[in-house]
Design a protein around this motif. Structure first.
Motif, PDB file in Angstrom:
ATOM      1  N   GLU B  85       1.169  -1.180  -0.124  1.00  0.00           N
ATOM      2  CA  GLU B  85       0.012  -0.062  -0.211  1.00  0.00           C
ATOM      3  C   GLU B  85       1.203   0.964  -0.259  1.00  0.00           C
ATOM      4  N   SER B  86       0.261   1.771  -0.594  1.00  0.00           N
ATOM      5  CA  SER B  86       0.947   3.552  -0.601  1.00  0.00           C
ATOM      6  C   SER B  86       1.468   3.858   0.800  1.00  0.00           C
ATOM      7  N   ARG B  91      -3.568   3.762  -0.196  1.00  0.00           N
ATOM      8  CA  ARG B  91      -4.308   3.042  -1.068  1.00  0.00           C
ATOM      9  C   ARG B  91      -3.505   1.613  -1.860  1.00  0.00           C
ATOM     10  N   VAL B  93      -1.216  -0.345  -4.207  1.00  0.00           N
ATOM     11  CA  VAL B  93      -0.387  -0.237  -5.009  1.00  0.00           C
ATOM     12  C   VAL B  93      -1.382  -0.856  -6.186  1.00  0.00           C
ATOM     13  N   LYS B  95      -4.310  -1.296  -6.893  1.00  0.00           N
ATOM     14  CA  LYS B  95      -5.534  -1.262  -7.038  1.00  0.00           C
ATOM     15  C   LYS B  95      -5.075   0.036  -8.148  1.00  0.00           C
ATOM     16  N   GLU B  96      -4.568   0.359  -7.783  1.00  0.00           N
ATOM     17  CA  GLU B  96      -4.263   1.499  -8.532  1.00  0.00           C
ATOM     18  C   GLU B  96      -3.497   1.988  -9.883  1.00  0.00           C
ATOM     19  N   ASP B  99      -6.267   0.973 -12.595  1.00  0.00           N
ATOM     20  CA  ASP B  99      -6.481   1.296 -12.587  1.00  0.00           C
ATOM     21  C   ASP B  99      -6.184   2.724 -13.509  1.00  0.00           C
ATOM     22  N   ARG B 100      -4.495   2.512 -13.492  1.00  0.00           N
ATOM     23  CA  ARG B 100      -3.960   3.354 -14.376  1.00  0.00           C
ATOM     24  C   ARG B 100      -2.803   2.666 -15.786  1.00  0.00           C
ATOM     25  N   TYR B 275       1.666   8.611 -12.087  1.00  0.00           N
ATOM     26  CA  TYR B 275       1.393   7.649 -10.778  1.00  0.00           C
ATOM     27  C   TYR B 275       3.015   7.193 -10.101  1.00  0.00           C
ATOM     28  N   SER B 279       4.957   9.364  -6.942  1.00  0.00           N
ATOM     29  CA  SER B 279       5.454   8.905  -5.838  1.00  0.00           C
ATOM     30  C   SER B 279       7.024   9.417  -5.274  1.00  0.00           C
ATOM     31  N   VAL B 287       5.679   1.841  -4.050  1.00  0.00           N
ATOM     32  CA  VAL B 287       4.570   2.608  -4.980  1.00  0.00           C
ATOM     33  C   VAL B 287       5.426   2.508  -6.212  1.00  0.00           C
ATOM     34  N   THR B 291       5.614   0.038  -9.902  1.00  0.00           N
ATOM     35  CA  THR B 291       5.896   0.663 -10.914  1.00  0.00           C
ATOM     36  C   THR B 291       6.346   0.743 -11.544  1.00  0.00           C
TER      37      THR B 291
END
Lengths: 307, 320
Positions: B85-86, B91, B93, B95-96, B99-100, B275, B279, B287, B291
């Motif tokens: 999680e961030s 949130r 990571v 999940k984010e 979305d991205r 993103y 971060s 994050v 990424t």
């Protein structure tokens, strides 16, 4: 030819007897004739290197000079390319930008070439599991896209006191070295399997001697070509990063001139957008053309291959 | 073939594992030693001397454990498909990224598509008209497109479009499911410009490949037995000339990814690149690690596909 040469040896001797400047001139003449685009490229390269070295002498004004009354002025006799929103002379900033681009470009390529040469030679000479481990490590490094490595490093370092010009050189070197290490390693391995190297090793030449007189001279063209073609890429990367705001603040750079801060003024003074773009494009183009010509001359095997 | 794929797959896994080693060493050992860790940044302004708070935060994030334990914790998480999680907004990571990633993929695919549509025919034409004016023109385009920075093209288009036609790209991002037309309006310009830079080198490789094929014996044979030039071209030359497209796509993929990152930032698109950039300032390492791993996965997976498709086309590779 004035008189027929009696023998090949005599011809070579006569060649050698010509003064150096004649030989240099002939060679350059041949270069211009055979590779006109390459010659044009090298002119651009020389031009930008000259700007970089003599920036303090060439630029019409001092770097930080501000002329508030003439901010956002169009091109005029005083300001050939106009001024930006706070009254900086655009031409002056372009010239100093050349200094940053060229030094970062050369610095990064030099650093990565040194690391890659050493690592590549070491890997090729070690063989066995060391070679394999380095190979896998390089694979992993290449799996991270260049720009991601660059942004990650510079984004973290940006908030510290670190000198961002140096940070950028280091980051660019780190993003490039892996790919070239792989190239140099396989070149050295290929050379080591050549009969003349095997012969030298068999007749008792030690490693240093083999390296110096057989391996290195044969890898050198490859190193020169890969380095020359890498400089424009480094310049482009520097411009992109400065544009994104990852560059050294305060120092004029082409990318930074195009960045968000100035964007609202481009409509009033289009030269603010056009001039840095032209500078980036011309320098990259020059280095590209020069590099291509050099590649054709030094390493005909690579001719026509994309990078 | 199965054995070959398996071997490649294993190599890919090794590569990903080494990527985790590189990332962990860099972000969790080198960076904290040089710059300071995420807790230092968190309490930078407000509570510099509050060592108790710092210790508590480190304990909460698991940063006080032995370094190898931290690494194994992270690997364990990764193997469960959990990216953590961030540290700043809590949130997840993954999940984010869910979305991205589609935004970045869409951008990249538009760019890739544009490059292929432009570069393949141009490369073929350049090869067919070798050393005549279309060839020079197209080679000029190749050199030009790889010399001019893509972000500059974007700036010029935005500036002059607003100056001459009072047109500006929409600022507010809309997802495809919200408003498809608005979405396309936002994505099309950055997507197309992303394709511009790689199209130059794509064209050059394509041209080289076609020239190579045109020189092959079977093309000469096809001509010699009296086939029409069209048949020679379509049935013999083109089919073989198009084989390396997969490889070229693999080669230019990092370039395309770089483009998506750049243009997500310029056009304020909520993709992977932005993103990551957001971060970095806070050293939000779950994050950053997450990424980076995803980018590496994309590259490794595409290389794998290139290798496999190549082995499928050319059986000699499988047995070497």
């Amino acid at each position: 030819m004035a008189q027929a040469a009696d023998s090949y040896a005599e011809l070579v001797l006569r060649q050698k007897a010509r003064p150096l400047w004649v030989r240099v001139l002939t060679a350059s003449g041949t270069f211009v004739y055979r590779k006109p685009m390459g010659a044009f490229g090298s002119l651009l390269v020389i031009f930008f290197i000259t700007l970089a070295i003599f920036a303090p002498m060439i630029s019409p004004y001092e770097v930080g000079r501000i002329d508030l009354r003439n901010s956002l002025a169009g091109p005029s006799a005083d300001y050939w390319l106009g001024t930006d929103d706070v009254g900086h002379d655009v031409l002056t900033r372009l010239i100093w930008g050349a200094r940053l681009s060229v030094s970062i470009g050369f610095g990064a390529v030099l650093a990565s070439t040194i690391v890659a040469t050493m690592l590549g030679v070491f890997s090729a000479y070690s063989g066995g599991w060391v070679d394999m481990a380095i190979g896998r490590f390089i694979d992993a490094w290449i799996a991270l896209p260049d720009l991601i490595i660059l942004i990650t490093i510079l984004g973290i370092v940006r908030r510290t006191e670190v000198n961002l010009t140096w940070a950028m050189v280091v980051a660019l070197a780190l993003s490039r070295y892996a790919g070239v290490t792989r190239i140099y390693r396989s070149a050295v391995i290929e050379l080591r399997n050549r009969p003349y190297v095997e012969a030298a090793e068999a007749s008792g030449a030690n490693m240093v001697r083999v390296m110096r007189s057989h391996i290195f001279p044969n890898v050198l063209p490859l190193i020169i070509v890969t380095s020359t073609t890498a400089v424009p890429l480094a310049i482009l990367a520097e411009a992109s990063l400065s544009f994104l705001g990852f560059g050294p603040a305060g120092e004029p750079s082409w990318g930074q001139m195009l960045s968000v801060d100035g964007r609202e003024f481009f409509r009033k003074q289009p030269m603010l957008a056009l001039a840095p773009g032209a500078a980036i494009g011309l320098s990259v183009f020059g280095f590209n053309m020069f590099g291509d010509a050099l590649r054709d001359i030094l390493d005909p095997r690579l001719r026509g291959e994309g990078r | 073939m199965g054995k070959y794929i398996l071997r490649r797959l294993l190599l890919g896994l090794v590569t990903i594992w080494l990527v985790t080693v590189i990332l962990f060493t860099g972000l969790r050992i080198v960076v904290p030693a040089v710059v300071g860790d995420v807790v230092d940044i968190m309490i930078d302004e407000s509570a510099k001397d509050d060592t108790e708070l710092a210790d508590r935060l480190r304990a909460e994030f698991g940063l006080n454990k032995a370094i190898h334990k931290q690494y194994f914790d992270w690997i364990g998480q990764l193997l469960r498909g959990d990216l953590g999680e961030s540290l700043f907004n809590g949130r997840p990571v993954s999940k984010e990224i869910q979305d991205r990633l589609p935004v970045s993929l869409e951008l990249g695919l538009i760019g890739l598509g544009a490059t292929i549509i432009v570069a393949v025919p141009m490369g073929i034409v350049a090869a067919l008209k070798q050393d005549r004016w279309p060839d020079y023109l197209l080679r000029g385009y190749a050199v030009g497109s790889s010399s001019v920075p893509s972000f500059w093209i974007a700036i010029v288009i935005i500036t002059f479009a607003s100056l001459w036609w009072r047109w500006a790209p929409p600022l507010e991002f809309t997802y495809l499911h919200e408003n498809p037309i608005q979405h396309i309006k936002i994505m099309i310009l950055p997507g197309l410009i992303i394709g511009l830079t790689p199209s130059g080198s794509f064209l050059r490789i394509m041209r080289g490949q076609m020239l190579e094929v045109l020189r092959q014996d079977y093309v000469r044979t096809a001509r010699a037995k009296g086939l029409s030039e069209t048949t020679v071209l379509y049935r013999h030359a083109l089919r073989n000339g198009l084989i390396p497209i997969v490889t070229i796509i693999g080669l230019i993929l990092p370039n395309v990814i770089a483009g998506t990152v750049l243009f997500e930032i310029i056009f304020l698109l909520p993709g992977m690149g932005r993103y990551l950039v957001e971060s970095l300032r806070f050293l939000d390492y779950p994050v950053i690690q997450g990424t980076n791993i995803v980018f590496a996965l994309i590259i490794v997976a595409s290389n794998l596909m290139v290798d496999v498709s190549y082995a499928w086309i050319d059986p000699r590779i499988r047995y070497s």
